[in-house]
Scaffold this motif. Structure first.
Motif, PDB file in Angstrom:
ATOM      1  N   TRP A  20       1.183  -0.990  -0.235  1.00  0.00           N
ATOM      2  CA  TRP A  20       0.256   0.093   0.089  1.00  0.00           C
ATOM      3  C   TRP A  20       0.491   1.169  -0.230  1.00  0.00           C
ATOM      4  N   ARG A  21       0.183   2.169  -0.854  1.00  0.00           N
ATOM      5  CA  ARG A  21       0.928   3.397  -0.406  1.00  0.00           C
ATOM      6  C   ARG A  21      -0.055   4.249  -0.693  1.00  0.00           C
ATOM      7  N   VAL A  22       0.099   5.255   1.047  1.00  0.00           N
ATOM      8  CA  VAL A  22      -1.042   5.744   1.240  1.00  0.00           C
ATOM      9  C   VAL A  22      -0.313   7.879   1.276  1.00  0.00           C
ATOM     10  N   SER A  23      -1.238   8.411   0.428  1.00  0.00           N
ATOM     11  CA  SER A  23      -1.039   9.676   0.409  1.00  0.00           C
ATOM     12  C   SER A  23      -1.831  10.630   1.706  1.00  0.00           C
ATOM     13  N   ASP A  24      -1.098  11.610   1.960  1.00  0.00           N
ATOM     14  CA  ASP A  24      -1.667  12.690   2.321  1.00  0.00           C
ATOM     15  C   ASP A  24      -0.964  14.067   1.666  1.00  0.00           C
ATOM     16  N   GLY A  25      -1.537  14.434   0.564  1.00  0.00           N
ATOM     17  CA  GLY A  25      -0.755  15.685   0.136  1.00  0.00           C
ATOM     18  C   GLY A  25       1.000  15.272  -0.010  1.00  0.00           C
ATOM     19  N   ASP A  26       1.710  16.010   0.303  1.00  0.00           N
ATOM     20  CA  ASP A  26       2.661  15.520   0.244  1.00  0.00           C
ATOM     21  C   ASP A  26       3.570  14.682   0.673  1.00  0.00           C
ATOM     22  N   VAL A  28       3.857  10.334   1.211  1.00  0.00           N
ATOM     23  CA  VAL A  28       4.016   9.498   1.050  1.00  0.00           C
ATOM     24  C   VAL A  28       4.315   8.440   1.968  1.00  0.00           C
ATOM     25  N   THR A  29       3.558   7.608   2.725  1.00  0.00           N
ATOM     26  CA  THR A  29       3.735   6.314   3.163  1.00  0.00           C
ATOM     27  C   THR A  29       3.569   4.782   2.724  1.00  0.00           C
ATOM     28  N   GLU A  30       4.788   3.702   3.023  1.00  0.00           N
ATOM     29  CA  GLU A  30       3.958   2.584   2.467  1.00  0.00           C
ATOM     30  C   GLU A  30       4.627   2.016   3.305  1.00  0.00           C
ATOM     31  N   TYR A  31       2.775   0.553   3.138  1.00  0.00           N
ATOM     32  CA  TYR A  31       3.087  -0.331   3.809  1.00  0.00           C
ATOM     33  C   TYR A  31       3.251  -1.362   2.951  1.00  0.00           C
ATOM     34  N   SER A  32       3.600  -2.819   3.235  1.00  0.00           N
ATOM     35  CA  SER A  32       4.400  -3.916   2.811  1.00  0.00           C
ATOM     36  C   SER A  32       3.720  -5.491   3.678  1.00  0.00           C
ATOM     37  N   GLU A  33       2.891  -6.221   3.569  1.00  0.00           N
ATOM     38  CA  GLU A  33       2.556  -7.513   4.125  1.00  0.00           C
ATOM     39  C   GLU A  33       3.080  -8.737   2.974  1.00  0.00           C
ATOM     40  N   GLU A  34       3.899  -9.609   3.192  1.00  0.00           N
ATOM     41  CA  GLU A  34       4.435 -10.652   2.744  1.00  0.00           C
ATOM     42  C   GLU A  34       3.547 -11.590   2.154  1.00  0.00           C
ATOM     43  N   ARG A  35       3.188 -11.726   3.778  1.00  0.00           N
ATOM     44  CA  ARG A  35       1.892 -13.422   3.660  1.00  0.00           C
ATOM     45  C   ARG A  35       1.037 -13.074   4.538  1.00  0.00           C
ATOM     46  N   LEU A  49      -5.253   6.005  -2.057  1.00  0.00           N
ATOM     47  CA  LEU A  49      -4.235   5.355  -1.582  1.00  0.00           C
ATOM     48  C   LEU A  49      -4.296   4.761  -2.914  1.00  0.00           C
ATOM     49  N   GLU A  50      -2.939   3.859  -2.932  1.00  0.00           N
ATOM     50  CA  GLU A  50      -2.701   3.005  -4.432  1.00  0.00           C
ATOM     51  C   GLU A  50      -2.107   1.498  -3.703  1.00  0.00           C
ATOM     52  N   GLY A  51      -2.324   0.640  -4.367  1.00  0.00           N
ATOM     53  CA  GLY A  51      -2.081  -0.723  -3.542  1.00  0.00           C
ATOM     54  C   GLY A  51      -2.336  -1.884  -4.916  1.00  0.00           C
ATOM     55  N   GLU A  52      -1.693  -2.540  -4.324  1.00  0.00           N
ATOM     56  CA  GLU A  52      -1.363  -4.358  -5.035  1.00  0.00           C
ATOM     57  C   GLU A  52      -1.882  -5.229  -3.750  1.00  0.00           C
ATOM     58  N   VAL A  53      -1.966  -6.028  -4.422  1.00  0.00           N
ATOM     59  CA  VAL A  53      -2.802  -7.077  -3.557  1.00  0.00           C
ATOM     60  C   VAL A  53      -2.572  -8.926  -4.712  1.00  0.00           C
ATOM     61  N   THR A  54      -1.853  -9.564  -4.564  1.00  0.00           N
ATOM     62  CA  THR A  54      -1.512 -10.580  -4.753  1.00  0.00           C
ATOM     63  C   THR A  54      -1.863 -11.748  -3.991  1.00  0.00           C
ATOM     64  N   LEU A  55      -2.801 -13.094  -5.379  1.00  0.00           N
ATOM     65  CA  LEU A  55      -3.377 -13.952  -4.443  1.00  0.00           C
ATOM     66  C   LEU A  55      -2.198 -15.047  -4.501  1.00  0.00           C
ATOM     67  N   LEU A  56      -1.463 -15.915  -3.394  1.00  0.00           N
ATOM     68  CA  LEU A  56      -0.845 -16.593  -3.387  1.00  0.00           C
ATOM     69  C   LEU A  56      -0.572 -17.569  -2.708  1.00  0.00           C
ATOM     70  N   LEU A  84      -4.452  -7.497  -8.069  1.00  0.00           N
ATOM     71  CA  LEU A  84      -4.990  -6.643  -8.280  1.00  0.00           C
ATOM     72  C   LEU A  84      -4.208  -5.125  -7.759  1.00  0.00           C
ATOM     73  N   THR A  85      -4.696  -4.177  -9.119  1.00  0.00           N
ATOM     74  CA  THR A  85      -3.727  -3.349  -8.561  1.00  0.00           C
ATOM     75  C   THR A  85      -5.121  -2.188  -7.801  1.00  0.00           C
ATOM     76  N   LEU A  86      -5.328  -1.240  -7.190  1.00  0.00           N
ATOM     77  CA  LEU A  86      -6.224  -0.624  -7.130  1.00  0.00           C
ATOM     78  C   LEU A  86      -5.686   0.695  -6.238  1.00  0.00           C
ATOM     79  N   HIS A  87      -6.507   2.175  -6.648  1.00  0.00           N
ATOM     80  CA  HIS A  87      -6.328   2.930  -6.712  1.00  0.00           C
ATOM     81  C   HIS A  87      -7.295   4.300  -5.814  1.00  0.00           C
ATOM     82  N   ILE A  88      -7.968   4.885  -5.069  1.00  0.00           N
ATOM     83  CA  ILE A  88      -8.992   5.438  -4.206  1.00  0.00           C
ATOM     84  C   ILE A  88      -8.261   6.799  -4.590  1.00  0.00           C
ATOM     85  N   ARG A  89      -9.436   7.502  -5.064  1.00  0.00           N
ATOM     86  CA  ARG A  89      -8.647   8.561  -4.237  1.00  0.00           C
ATOM     87  C   ARG A  89     -10.041  10.003  -3.532  1.00  0.00           C
TER      88      ARG A  89
END
Length: 89
Positions: A20-26, A28-35, A49-56, A84-89
């Motif tokens: 996940w990439r969470v933006s608040d103006g200038d 950006v904070t990234e979060y990663s969950e491997e499993r 929010l921008e994100g990518e979720v992969t089914l393993l 899934l590639t996700l983007h929400i504003r």
């Protein structure tokens, strides 16, 4: 800032990775969950929010529901490697 809630459901116990990439103006904070496994919930504060979720796991289904204010986005995928590639504003 607005609360962004992500609910991941589908086949109980299905494993996935998420980035996940969470933006608040200038800023950006990234979060990663491997499993992770279904069900899962994430909550963030931000304007975008921008994100990518992969089914393993194979023969499983993954559903992603994102709620931000009154906006809702729903996506799903099935089968190992489904992304899934996700983007929400």
């Amino acid at each position: 800032m607005t609360r962004i809630q992500i609910n991941i459901s589908g086949t109980e116990g299905a494993e996935f990775s998420a980035h996940w990439r969470v933006s608040d103006g200038d800023e950006v904070t990234e979060y990663s969950e491997e499993r992770m496994s279904v069900p899962a919930e994430f909550n963030y504060e931000g304007s975008e929010l921008e994100g990518e979720v992969t089914l393993l796991t194979d023969n499983e289904r993954l559903e992603v529901d994102i709620l931000k204010g009154s906006n809702r986005s729903r996506s799903s995928t099935q089968g190992k490697g489904g992304k899934l590639t996700l983007h929400i504003r």
